[in-house]
Design a protein around this motif. Sequence first.
Motif, PDB file in Angstrom:
ATOM      1  N   ALA A 135       4.568   4.217   2.866  1.00 45.69           N
ATOM      2  CA  ALA A 135       4.641   3.009   1.988  1.00 45.69           C
ATOM      3  C   ALA A 135       4.532   1.664   3.187  1.00 45.69           C
ATOM      4  O   ALA A 135       5.345   1.712   3.990  1.00 45.69           O
ATOM      5  CB  ALA A 135       5.698   2.556   1.092  1.00 45.69           C
ATOM      6  N   PHE A 136       3.626   0.749   2.884  1.00 45.09           N
ATOM      7  CA  PHE A 136       3.685  -0.530   3.487  1.00 45.09           C
ATOM      8  C   PHE A 136       4.027  -1.406   2.635  1.00 45.09           C
ATOM      9  O   PHE A 136       3.076  -1.676   1.522  1.00 45.09           O
ATOM     10  CB  PHE A 136       2.279  -0.839   4.294  1.00 45.09           C
ATOM     11  CG  PHE A 136       1.900   0.311   5.323  1.00 45.09           C
ATOM     12  CD1 PHE A 136       2.068   0.180   6.635  1.00 45.09           C
ATOM     13  CD2 PHE A 136       0.888   1.350   4.843  1.00 45.09           C
ATOM     14  CE1 PHE A 136       1.733   1.252   7.512  1.00 45.09           C
ATOM     15  CE2 PHE A 136       0.774   2.474   5.531  1.00 45.09           C
ATOM     16  CZ  PHE A 136       0.908   2.402   6.851  1.00 45.09           C
ATOM     17  N   ALA A 192       9.860   5.078  10.638  1.00 44.40           N
ATOM     18  CA  ALA A 192       9.107   3.773  10.508  1.00 44.40           C
ATOM     19  C   ALA A 192       7.872   3.754  11.276  1.00 44.40           C
ATOM     20  O   ALA A 192       7.921   4.164  12.653  1.00 44.40           O
ATOM     21  CB  ALA A 192      10.077   2.540  11.052  1.00 44.40           C
ATOM     22  N   PHE A 193       6.870   3.117  10.929  1.00 46.48           N
ATOM     23  CA  PHE A 193       5.730   3.158  11.611  1.00 46.48           C
ATOM     24  C   PHE A 193       5.689   2.063  12.708  1.00 46.48           C
ATOM     25  O   PHE A 193       6.138   1.054  12.570  1.00 46.48           O
ATOM     26  CB  PHE A 193       4.327   2.626  10.716  1.00 46.48           C
ATOM     27  CG  PHE A 193       4.080   3.881   9.838  1.00 46.48           C
ATOM     28  CD1 PHE A 193       3.085   4.645  10.529  1.00 46.48           C
ATOM     29  CD2 PHE A 193       4.401   3.933   8.774  1.00 46.48           C
ATOM     30  CE1 PHE A 193       2.603   5.592   9.463  1.00 46.48           C
ATOM     31  CE2 PHE A 193       3.920   4.986   7.647  1.00 46.48           C
ATOM     32  CZ  PHE A 193       2.958   5.791   8.019  1.00 46.48           C
ATOM     33  N   THR A 194       5.357   2.597  14.110  1.00 39.23           N
ATOM     34  CA  THR A 194       5.553   1.589  15.044  1.00 39.23           C
ATOM     35  C   THR A 194       4.086   1.421  15.441  1.00 39.23           C
ATOM     36  O   THR A 194       4.001   0.350  16.276  1.00 39.23           O
ATOM     37  CB  THR A 194       6.216   2.355  16.316  1.00 39.23           C
ATOM     38  OG1 THR A 194       5.693   3.730  16.566  1.00 39.23           O
ATOM     39  CG2 THR A 194       7.550   2.412  15.696  1.00 39.23           C
ATOM     40  N   ASP A 218       7.931  -4.070   5.885  1.00 38.98           N
ATOM     41  CA  ASP A 218       8.699  -2.670   6.027  1.00 38.98           C
ATOM     42  C   ASP A 218       7.589  -1.911   5.879  1.00 38.98           C
ATOM     43  O   ASP A 218       6.615  -1.972   5.110  1.00 38.98           O
ATOM     44  CB  ASP A 218       9.628  -2.513   4.507  1.00 38.98           C
ATOM     45  CG  ASP A 218      10.436  -1.458   4.762  1.00 38.98           C
ATOM     46  OD1 ASP A 218      10.513  -0.942   5.718  1.00 38.98           O
ATOM     47  OD2 ASP A 218      10.850  -0.833   3.721  1.00 38.98           O
ATOM     48  N   THR A 219       7.580  -0.829   6.711  1.00 38.85           N
ATOM     49  CA  THR A 219       6.565   0.223   6.683  1.00 38.85           C
ATOM     50  C   THR A 219       7.415   1.746   6.784  1.00 38.85           C
ATOM     51  O   THR A 219       8.544   1.709   7.711  1.00 38.85           O
ATOM     52  CB  THR A 219       5.693   0.170   7.907  1.00 38.85           C
ATOM     53  OG1 THR A 219       6.552   0.359   9.150  1.00 38.85           O
ATOM     54  CG2 THR A 219       4.813  -1.034   7.861  1.00 38.85           C
ATOM     55  N   VAL A 230       0.953  -1.005   0.069  1.00 38.48           N
ATOM     56  CA  VAL A 230      -0.057  -0.014  -0.022  1.00 38.48           C
ATOM     57  C   VAL A 230       0.978   1.223   0.202  1.00 38.48           C
ATOM     58  O   VAL A 230       1.702   1.451   1.067  1.00 38.48           O
ATOM     59  CB  VAL A 230      -0.975   0.112   1.188  1.00 38.48           C
ATOM     60  CG1 VAL A 230      -1.824   1.357   1.196  1.00 38.48           C
ATOM     61  CG2 VAL A 230      -1.961  -1.262   1.119  1.00 38.48           C
ATOM     62  N   VAL A 231       0.950   2.314  -1.171  1.00 36.41           N
ATOM     63  CA  VAL A 231       1.883   3.228  -1.413  1.00 36.41           C
ATOM     64  C   VAL A 231       1.079   4.388  -1.609  1.00 36.41           C
ATOM     65  O   VAL A 231       0.165   4.383  -2.565  1.00 36.41           O
ATOM     66  CB  VAL A 231       2.941   2.633  -2.286  1.00 36.41           C
ATOM     67  CG1 VAL A 231       4.075   3.916  -2.512  1.00 36.41           C
ATOM     68  CG2 VAL A 231       3.891   1.506  -2.017  1.00 36.41           C
TER      69      VAL A 231
END
Length: 221
Positions: free
Chosen positions: A132-133, A184-186, A157-158, A113-114
Motif C-alpha cells: 500500500a502506498f 517500508a519501501f525505501t 506511508d508505504t 495505491v493498494v
Amino acid sequence: MKTFITAALMSLTALPALATVLEYNFTATLVSNESETGFGSIDNLVDEAVVAGTLSGTLSFSTGPGIIASDATSRSFAAPTITFNEIDTAAFEALPNVLFLTNDRGAPTFDSVVSGFPNIIAPGVVESLNFAFTDETQTAFSSLDFPALLDLAAFTDTQLNLFATVYDASGNFVDDASESAQFAFTSLTPSPVPLPAGGVLLFTGLGALSWGRRRQSTIKR
C-alpha cells in the motif's frame, strides 16, 4: 524510399503501447513483525523475509485497458505482479489479485495505491502479501488515471505486508497461530523499458536501406 518509410512508420504506430506496462525496481526494509504464541516454530516465508531484513525485487503494473471498475473516487486495475530476489514469490498461496487507486477518498480523505489479495482458506499454512502506498496530504494524484510515474516521495506511508495464517483440517482459523511482517519501501525506481522488437527491426532495416542507397549512389559516380 519515402513510401516505404511512411508505411513502416505507420506499422510501428500499430504496435502495442508500452505505457500500459509500468515496472519498478524496489527495496523495502523490515519495520515490525508479529508472531502469535506457538507459531514461531513453523517455517514460512514470513520468517525468511524477517531474517533477510531487506527485500528487493520488481513491481509491475498493467494499466489502461486493465481497468476493471471505476466510480467517482476509485478505480480498480488488473492485478500487479511482484517478485522478490530474496524469497520465492511463487510460494505464496495468495498473491495480489487486484490493484486499487483512490483519489481523495476516506475519512480523512487520502490518495492511495493498494493491492488486494484473495481470501484463501485451506488446511495448513496460508501465506499472502499486499502492499500500500498512501498519502494523507491528498496530493499524490490529481485524477483516477494511473500515473505514468509513481514517486515514492509523494506518499506519506508505504507498506509491504506479509502474512502467514494457520487453518485446521476443517478450514477453521487456528487461534494464536498467525504471523505477519511489515516492511517500508525505501526505494522505487522505474525499470528501463526496451524498444519493442518490431521497432528495433524497423530502424535496423531503415539503416540498411540508407546504407545501400548511399553505396549505390557511390557506384554510379
